[in-house]
Design a protein around this motif. Structure first.
Motif, PDB file in Angstrom:
ATOM      1  N   GLY A  79       0.835  -1.194   0.000  1.00 12.02           N
ATOM      2  CA  GLY A  79       0.000   0.000   0.000  1.00 12.02           C
ATOM      3  C   GLY A  79       0.867   1.239   0.000  1.00 12.02           C
ATOM      4  O   GLY A  79       2.083   1.170   0.196  1.00 12.02           O
ATOM      5  N   GLN A 117      -5.056   4.679  -6.118  1.00  6.89           N
ATOM      6  CA  GLN A 117      -5.002   4.397  -4.681  1.00  6.89           C
ATOM      7  C   GLN A 117      -5.822   3.165  -4.332  1.00  6.89           C
ATOM      8  O   GLN A 117      -5.378   2.289  -3.587  1.00  6.89           O
ATOM      9  CB  GLN A 117      -5.526   5.616  -3.900  1.00  6.89           C
ATOM     10  N   PHE A 118      -7.011   3.054  -4.881  1.00  8.50           N
ATOM     11  CA  PHE A 118      -7.865   1.900  -4.597  1.00  8.50           C
ATOM     12  C   PHE A 118      -7.332   0.636  -5.271  1.00  8.50           C
ATOM     13  O   PHE A 118      -7.481  -0.460  -4.723  1.00  8.50           O
ATOM     14  CB  PHE A 118      -9.301   2.183  -5.037  1.00  8.50           C
ATOM     15  N   ASN A 119      -6.710   0.771  -6.433  1.00  6.24           N
ATOM     16  CA  ASN A 119      -6.141  -0.411  -7.094  1.00  6.24           C
ATOM     17  C   ASN A 119      -5.124  -1.103  -6.199  1.00  6.24           C
ATOM     18  O   ASN A 119      -5.114  -2.337  -6.090  1.00  6.24           O
ATOM     19  CB  ASN A 119      -5.475  -0.025  -8.417  1.00  6.24           C
ATOM     20  N   ASN A 164      -4.420  -0.233  -2.655  1.00  6.71           N
ATOM     21  CA  ASN A 164      -4.789  -0.369  -1.249  1.00  6.71           C
ATOM     22  C   ASN A 164      -6.020  -1.238  -1.012  1.00  6.71           C
ATOM     23  O   ASN A 164      -6.219  -1.721   0.104  1.00  6.71           O
ATOM     24  CB  ASN A 164      -5.041   1.015  -0.632  1.00  6.71           C
ATOM     25  N   VAL A 165      -6.836  -1.427  -2.045  1.00  5.83           N
ATOM     26  CA  VAL A 165      -8.080  -2.196  -1.857  1.00  5.83           C
ATOM     27  C   VAL A 165      -8.170  -3.365  -2.838  1.00  5.83           C
ATOM     28  O   VAL A 165      -8.191  -4.529  -2.426  1.00  5.83           O
ATOM     29  CB  VAL A 165      -9.332  -1.296  -2.010  1.00  5.83           C
ATOM     30  N   THR A 224      -4.313  -1.782   7.647  1.00  5.64           N
ATOM     31  CA  THR A 224      -5.096  -0.598   7.293  1.00  5.64           C
ATOM     32  C   THR A 224      -4.374   0.625   7.857  1.00  5.64           C
ATOM     33  O   THR A 224      -3.270   0.933   7.473  1.00  5.64           O
ATOM     34  CB  THR A 224      -6.537  -0.725   7.804  1.00  5.64           C
ATOM     35  N   TYR A 274      -8.410  10.604  -0.079  1.00  5.08           N
ATOM     36  CA  TYR A 274      -8.315   9.406  -0.918  1.00  5.08           C
ATOM     37  C   TYR A 274      -7.760   8.237  -0.115  1.00  5.08           C
ATOM     38  O   TYR A 274      -8.256   7.104  -0.209  1.00  5.08           O
ATOM     39  CB  TYR A 274      -7.404   9.668  -2.120  1.00  5.08           C
ATOM     40  N   TYR A 275      -6.722   8.514   0.665  1.00  4.80           N
ATOM     41  CA  TYR A 275      -6.097   7.471   1.484  1.00  4.80           C
ATOM     42  C   TYR A 275      -7.083   6.932   2.522  1.00  4.80           C
ATOM     43  O   TYR A 275      -7.247   5.714   2.659  1.00  4.80           O
ATOM     44  CB  TYR A 275      -4.853   8.034   2.163  1.00  4.80           C
ATOM     45  N   SER A 316      -9.674   4.678   1.022  1.00  6.43           N
ATOM     46  CA  SER A 316      -9.214   3.317   0.713  1.00  6.43           C
ATOM     47  C   SER A 316      -9.119   2.476   1.975  1.00  6.43           C
ATOM     48  O   SER A 316      -9.455   1.284   1.964  1.00  6.43           O
ATOM     49  CB  SER A 316      -7.855   3.369  -0.004  1.00  6.43           C
ATOM     50  N   LYS A 317      -8.682   3.073   3.076  1.00  3.25           N
ATOM     51  CA  LYS A 317      -8.525   2.313   4.315  1.00  3.25           C
ATOM     52  C   LYS A 317      -9.882   2.063   4.984  1.00  3.25           C
ATOM     53  O   LYS A 317     -10.081   1.009   5.603  1.00  3.25           O
ATOM     54  CB  LYS A 317      -7.571   3.042   5.270  1.00  3.25           C
TER      55      LYS A 317
END
Length: 248
Positions: free
Chosen positions: A53, A71-73, A75-76, A102, A115-116, A119-120
């Motif tokens: 992440g 970011q989502f790609n 972190n998630v 997380t 954004y961060y 995602s968390k």
């Protein structure tokens, strides 16, 4: 590891116990192949720690939408792809522990990292729900939510959006300056975090969520108290939305 040098450095830590593989979790199609090779080589995966992440810093209005997608790609979506690849073998073995790293930013928020935090927050919700789905298979799911730790999160591992809107200078400029100055001097010790991870891996009933660091506990408890106060303040309006049957 994402490159050969990092893989070799990891292997050199312990040539008998460290077996690196090359993988970028943004390459979703490669993940099942890599996991299959690991299973064929080692027989089982007992613990999956999703630590990949990076941070994102930027005012939402200033930050390109693509940066949220990126970011989502990582972190998630990459984390979920790893879980989906590992779960079948854990379920078959009726054993496993998934630890998703997380952040305290998965529960508390600060300006400039929307954004961060998004995602968390997403990964926290996915993890908690997943834990309820797999508990009967003797598979545990824990979210590890650190506060500020002395890592590269605020340095090399952070994407920073360009500043372009002067209206946000007063709130954002001091935050960016303070974070850059504090990078490398955060209070959390990564080695002690690793020891905490080892402890919960060896625990029969590990926690659903583990916060790490005095700052994480302070901020989380402050938010819990604030939430309780706000819920109480607006309780009457909240309850006013129920259907009332005629005659009652």
């Amino acid at each position: 590891m994402r490159n050969q040098k990092s893989a070799q450095d990891f292997s050199n830590l312990n040539t008998q116990l460290a077996y690196p593989v090359l993988l970028d979790i943004n390459n979703f199609d490669e993940i099942p192949k890599v996991v299959e090779n690991i299973l064929n080589t080692h027989g089982s995966i007992d613990v999956l720690i999703n630590n990949a992440g990076y941070g994102h810093e930027g005012i939402l209005e200033e930050s390109p939408l693509q940066e949220l997608i990126d970011q989502f790609n990582t972190n998630v979506f990459g984390v979920v792809a790893m879980i989906k690849a590992v779960l079948p073998s854990m379920r078959k073995n009726r054993n496993g522990h998934i630890i998703n790293v997380t952040s305290m930013g998965g529960f508390i928020t600060m300006p400039g990292i929307s954004y961060y935090c998004g995602s968390k927050f997403a990964l926290e919700g996915i993890s908690e729900s997943l834990g309820k789905e797999v508990k009967d298979f003797n598979i545990h799911v824990t979210t590890l939510a650190p506060g500020q730790f002395r890592t590269d999160w605020a340095g090399r591992s952070m994407k920073r959006s360009n500043r372009v809107i002067n209206d946000y200078d007063e709130i954002m400029n001091p935050i960016r300056e303070a974070r850059e100055k504090k990078s490398g001097f955060q209070p959390g010790d990564p080695d002690k975090a690793a020891q905490a991870v080892m402890k919960i891996i060896q625990t029969q009933n590990p926690p659903t969520r583990l916060y790490l660091g005095d700052d994480a506990l302070l901020f989380v408890n402050d938010k819990l108290n604030s939430m309780k106060n706000e819920i109480s303040k607006w309780e009457e309006l909240s309850r006013s939305t129920n259907f009332v049957e005629k005659g009652n």
